[in-house]
Design an enzyme around this catalytic site. Structure first.
Site, mmCIF file in Angstrom:
data_model
loop_
_atom_site.group_PDB
_atom_site.id
_atom_site.type_symbol
_atom_site.label_atom_id
_atom_site.label_comp_id
_atom_site.label_asym_id
_atom_site.label_seq_id
_atom_site.Cartn_x
_atom_site.Cartn_y
_atom_site.Cartn_z
ATOM 1 N N ASP A 41 0.529 -0.857 0.126
ATOM 2 C CA ASP A 41 -0.495 0.029 0.214
ATOM 3 C C ASP A 41 0.416 1.653 -0.106
ATOM 4 O O ASP A 41 0.461 2.234 0.332
ATOM 5 C CB ASP A 41 -1.032 0.259 1.160
ATOM 6 C CG ASP A 41 -2.812 -0.859 1.162
ATOM 7 O OD1 ASP A 41 -2.067 -1.685 0.111
ATOM 8 O OD2 ASP A 41 -2.940 -0.334 2.336
ATOM 9 N N CYS A 80 -4.490 -5.810 -3.136
ATOM 10 C CA CYS A 80 -3.466 -6.565 -2.977
ATOM 11 C C CYS A 80 -3.139 -8.062 -3.688
ATOM 12 O O CYS A 80 -2.132 -8.331 -4.417
ATOM 13 C CB CYS A 80 -2.723 -7.395 -1.402
ATOM 14 S SG CYS A 80 -3.247 -5.569 -0.516
ATOM 15 N N HIS A 141 -1.012 -13.628 0.992
ATOM 16 C CA HIS A 141 -2.437 -13.033 0.752
ATOM 17 C C HIS A 141 -2.490 -13.843 -0.509
ATOM 18 O O HIS A 141 -3.131 -13.095 -1.639
ATOM 19 C CB HIS A 141 -2.425 -11.662 0.454
ATOM 20 C CG HIS A 141 -3.436 -11.506 1.012
ATOM 21 N ND1 HIS A 141 -4.400 -9.782 0.848
ATOM 22 C CD2 HIS A 141 -4.556 -11.615 1.721
ATOM 23 C CE1 HIS A 141 -5.207 -9.421 1.023
ATOM 24 N NE2 HIS A 141 -5.582 -10.783 1.448
ATOM 25 N N ASP A 347 2.773 -3.277 -4.180
ATOM 26 C CA ASP A 347 1.631 -3.303 -4.788
ATOM 27 C C ASP A 347 0.468 -3.270 -5.339
ATOM 28 O O ASP A 347 0.838 -3.284 -6.374
ATOM 29 C CB ASP A 347 1.111 -4.777 -3.701
ATOM 30 C CG ASP A 347 0.721 -4.031 -2.633
ATOM 31 O OD1 ASP A 347 0.511 -2.945 -1.718
ATOM 32 O OD2 ASP A 347 -0.054 -4.994 -1.366
#
Ligand code: NAG
Ligand code: NAG
Ligand code: NAG
Ligand code: NAG
Ligand code: NAG
Length: 587
Positions: A41, A80, A141, A347
């Site tokens: 982020d 993400c 993730h 990302d």
């Protein structure tokens, strides 16, 4: 004569042994180590070397000085899970089914069944097959299980990494006990409402029973009360246990800390990265450091607290920079600086809407419009990119050509002497010729900007003229109008009432209008109609290359399935702390 012959035989045998050994253990002087660092982020305007003069990021700035700064580095998605899937596979995430058609666009539970499909080939897998030691430290993730608690079908170790230390999901507010929960806020509101309704029903029945002769059975009241209590407990479990369910630390296949202790997470990520580098200094390695920073809740160690000019967020960015510095220092210490291809990125864009009261806790995207969650606007997808490769790539260089995070895939494959899979489309392009200034222009002529599974925008880089056209077919509706972000709903959506469809599409030339403020018209741009029709052709051609694949982020695959919940105890009693939590900050 015989001695000469035996000499030759010995040399031959030695050569064969060496070659076999080299191939098996990857000893190949020309193959660099690969160090990939990804912030979470981080916005385009959050680093000193990308024009921020009030935030202190000396280590990252130094890295840029020693290498190439990629100023038009584009993520394949603005959130993400899909962006990272694209990074790992070199493919638009729509090709792997890692995009969503519903509102939730990322995994928010570890006990979900979706994830990076087993038949996708990550760069880690390619390099592992070439003898690289491969590690991922930090955030994954990309899912965990498919059918049972420990099948780990989506786990990093199934995807070419030899070593994993980190969190299978992402940081959430729930991971810091003092923060307001974020995952189940709506669900909890519903639960609370239903609980109150049940209580009201029981109370009314009791009143009726007392006041009238209407025959309400005690059994009925008891039954409803029992249901209400169960309901309340499940609400409470979800509320309080979200931290246990979702915030855990794993080492390889084992959950070692549940919930994760964020107090010293930063120094443990550094320590693990440094140890990995030291442990593998004798063989080529691929290390993917996937920071939790600077994702909310922006948990920051005490020594960085209140030190920046930009509150908690700025503190967190400065701590992240410190971590980068520690890791790069380890590379120097083991003498591998010149043998290491080092890359830094984020990302996707900064999360403009994340605020606590009036305080900004999300990133800043500089002059770019929009941010995290917006698939088309530049602020959601253009991120800082840096490559350092001493002696191979000229220091202090700026590269404005369009590049993609997906380019890392064929690039590292090339560096390792691996070939990319031939049975599927790879969207990334090998960056080496561009980085080494062997070619002038990027191979990317068109790039597709998706929001979930919806195509929102397309860019066209016209090499000859230098024009950088971007058309938007769909844009999110800002809330409030003109605010530049969706403050009302916390993150912009990709479809439905939350977006506007444009016909004719909006057209900008980013080479003249980086902030996407002045849409062009047929009157102001003579090429308008040609560009729009060319884009339509290209989109149709691109759509033809897509094939239907199983959807990893549909409702079925993102809901919580108790039987898939990773757990270090006996489910549902999932808590543990196998780590010694005594680590202090490494100075
Ligand atoms: C630097 O970054 C901070 C934190 O994101 C931001 O608030 C500030 O506006 C940025 N400053 C500049 C000049 O870009
Ligand atoms: C590393 O590369 C730089 C730049 O090419 C060079 O100046 C330096 O001498 C090299 N260091 C070592 C230890 O080889
Ligand atoms: C070493 O790597 C280079 C470039 O990746 C490759 O062309 C060569 O075949 C490799 N040599 C050995 C012995 O593996
Ligand atoms: C992976 O498997 C799915 C489902 O069988 C298939 O649709 C997809 O094309 C496969 N992907 C690759 C890269 O082979
Ligand atoms: C911290 O270290 C001390 C002494 O080395 C040890 O006795 C203690 O168990 C450790 N604490 C934890 C939580 O592991």
């Amino acid at each position: 004569m015989p001695s000469q012959l035996s000499h030759r035989v010995v040399s031959l045998v030695a050569w064969v042994v060496f070659s076999l050994f080299s191939q098996t253990y990857g000893i190949n002087a020309s193959r660099p180590n690969i160090l990939l660092i990804m912030a979470d982020d981080l916005g385009y305007g959050d680093l000193g070397c990308f024009g921020n003069n009030t935030i202190r990021t000396p280590n990252i700035d130094q890295l840029a000085k020693e290498g190439v700064k990629l100023t038009q580095h584009i993520a394949a998605a603005s959130v993400c899970t899909p962006s990272r899937a694209a990074f790992l596979t070199g493919r638009y995430p729509i090709r792997s089914g890692m995009v969503s058609q519903i509102k939730k666009r990322v995994f928010i539970r570890t006990g979900a069944s979706g994830g990076l499909p087993e038949n996708e080939t990550t760069f880690a897998k390619l390099l592992q097959q070439k003898g690289y030691a491969t590690g991922i430290i930090g955030k994954w993730h990309q899912g965990v299980n498919c059918e049972s608690r420990n099948d780990h079908c989506h786990h990093p170790l199934k995807h070419g990494f030899d070593y994993f230390y980190g969190i299978p999901l992402t940081l959430l507010n729930e991971c810091q006990a003092t923060k307001d929960p974020e995952v189940d806020v709506e669900l909890q509101a519903t639960y609370w409402f239903c609980t109150q309704m049940v209580a009201l029903l029981v109370f009314t029945l009791l009143l009726i029973k007392m006041a009238t002769s209407f025959p309400v059975k005690w059994k009925t009241i008891a039954f409803i009360t029992f249901c209400g209590v169960l309901f309340f407990i499940s609400w409470f479990a979800d509320y309080g246990f979200a931290r246990y369910w979702n915030c855990m630390l794993m080492r390889d296949h084992t959950v070692i800390e549940q919930p994760i202790n964020l107090e010293n997470a930063a120094s443990r990520i550094v320590k693990e990265s440094v140890t990995f580098i030291e442990r593998n200094k004798k063989r080529p390695f691929l290390l993917f450091v996937s920071f939790f920073h600077v994702h909310t809740p922006c948990f920051t160690t005490k020594i960085f607290h209140g030190k920046s000019q930009h509150g908690l967020y700025g503190d967190n960015v400065e701590e992240m920079d410190w971590m980068v510095g520690r890791i790069l220092a380890a590379v120097d210490r083991v003498g591998l600086r010149n043998k290491t291809f080092t890359y830094f990125t984020s990302d996707h864009g900064g999360h403009l809407e994340f605020r606590e009261g009036n305080i900004q806790v999300g990133g800043w995207n500089g002059r770019l419009k929009g941010g995290k969650g917006m698939g088309g606007w530049e602020g959601g997808i253009r991120v800082p990119g840096i490559v350092r490769w001493p002696g191979k790539v000229a220091p202090n260089t700026v590269l404005d050509e369009p590049t993609s995070l997906m380019d890392i895939y064929p690039t590292v494959a090339h560096l390792a002497g691996a070939s990319v899979p031939q049975d599927r489309i790879i969207d990334g392009k090998n960056l080496v010729p561009l980085l080494r200034e062997e070619v002038k222009h990027s191979e990317h002529e068109f790039m597709f900007h998706y929001c979930g599974s919806h195509l929102h925008a397309v860019r066209w880089y016209q090499k000859e003229s230098g024009a950088l056209w971007k058309v938007h077919y769909v844009t999110p509706n800002f809330e409030p109008q003109g605010a530049g972000a969706c403050y009302g709903i916390k993150m912009c959506q990709c479809f439905g009432d939350e977006v506007t469809h444009h016909n004719p599409p909006l057209l900008f030339d980013l080479s003249r209008d980086l902030s996407e403020t002045n849409p062009l018209s047929p009157a102001s741009e003579p090429l308008f109609n040609m560009i729009i029709s060319q884009m339509a052709t290209v989109v149709a051609k691109h759509r033809n290359t897509l094939t239907p694949v199983p959807q990893q982020l549909d409702m079925y695959n993102i809901v919580w399935k108790p039987w898939l919940q990773p757990c270090c105890g006996t489910f549902p009693f999932c808590w543990c702390n196998d780590e010694s939590n005594n680590d202090t900050i490494i100075k």
